[in-house]
Design a protein around this motif. Structure first.
Motif: not given
Lengths: 177, 138
Positions: B6-7, B13-15, B29-31, B40-42
């Motif tokens: 997941a990470q 996604e960030v890239d 998974h995130l839920a 994700a937020e960080l």
């Protein structure tokens, strides 16, 4: 000017025209690559000049085994590494230069968050620092970063992810303090 | 989906390596995973800080003005290293021929000095063109 056209000009021995095209197309990229090594704008500019002077001198020896950009980036990396080794050997610097650099340093009035993230990036291992700096300087292109650092894209991505994880850890630690 | 997978997707996604898409498995998974939500937020926050902290860099017209005087000389001819190498070899051969009639001890000394000179010339040439070799190996 496209790379193919630059190769053609070198093959025709039109070195001045090829060099002009090379300069227009790559001067900023060479400068940013040098900056990712030096972290100092003025020093990166000096090194970019050295790279293009060297390129001008050796352009007739280009034999097309690699592309011109690959060659240019390799010369840039070698020039930067030699300069960093030279700088590291010069243990003492003239007092005026030290004062000048201190005056150029970011002032306390600048955005504190910006300064923090730059300091965190400076704390990363060399390769991770170069990769993440170039990734943002090169408009988030893994391909360009790979070409500039002479690394496959997968390796760039893996350094980038390691850098992001390390920075996030450092940011959390900073926030917890 | 486990946390490392997941990470990795979140970092892609960030890239900007993944097109924006619903990715239901990741969202499920995130839920249920507070630690990955925090990750994700960080990472999003860090991305914003990095965009601000590493601003665009480009050269101005001064760069070319300062570069031009350094380019006035013609580029080095492509035959330069070969000719320099041949000239060095010819010089060493001529000096050895001149030294041969001298007593044996002198010939040893002169031979040793020429060998050292040859080594130095070779090192200087190799160093001057090492950039080219390094680039060619890539």
């Amino acid at each position: 000017m496209e790379d193919d056209r630059l190769h053609e000009l070198v093959r025709q021995r039109s070195y001045a025209e090829a060099f002009e095209g090379l300069l227009s197309r790559y001067q900023d990229k060479v400068f940013r690559l040098a900056f990712s090594y030096t972290r100092d704008r003025a020093r990166a500019e000096e090194l970019a000049q050295d790279v293009f002077v060297r390129m001008w001198q050796v352009l007739p020896r280009f034999d097309a085994r690699a592309s011109l950009s690959t060659w240019l980036y390799a010369i840039t990396r070698n020039t930067c590494l030699s300069a960093l080794r030279y700088d590291a050997r010069r243990r003492t610097r003239p007092l005026d230069e030290v004062r000048e650099r201190a005056a150029d340093a970011p002032s306390a009035s600048r955005d504190a968050e910006d300064l923090d993230v730059r300091r965190l990036v400076d704390g990363l291992p060399e390769t991770q620092r170069r990769v993440i700096t170039l990734f943002y300087l090169e408009d988030r292109s893994l391909r360009d970063v790979g070409l500039m650092l002479g690394m496959p894209e997968g390796t760039v991505k893996s350094h980038l992810h390691r850098a992001r994880r390390a920075l996030a850890g450092a940011m959390s630690a900073q926030g917890a303090r | 989906m486990d946390c490392p997978h997941a990470q990795d997707l979140l970092l892609d996604e960030v890239d900007g390596l993944l097109e924006p898409a619903p990715r239901p498995e990741l969202r499920r998974h995130l839920a249920g995973c507070e630690s990955c939500r925090a990750f994700a937020e960080l990472q999003r926050q860090l991305d914003v800080e990095l965009r601000k902290g590493i601003p665009a860099l480009s050269l101005d017209a001064r760069f070319r003005r300062e570069l031009e005087p350094r380019l006035r000389r013609e580029p080095w001819p492509e035959w330069l290293p070969e000719v320099a190498y041949l000239a060095g070899a010819a010089l060493a051969t001529a000096a050895t021929v001149v030294a041969l009639p001298l007593p044996a001890a002198s010939t040893w000394w002169i031979g040793g000095a020429l060998a050292a000179l040859g080594f130095v010339v070779h090192s200087v040439l190799a160093s001057a063109f090492s950039d080219l070799d390094a680039a060619g190996d890539l």
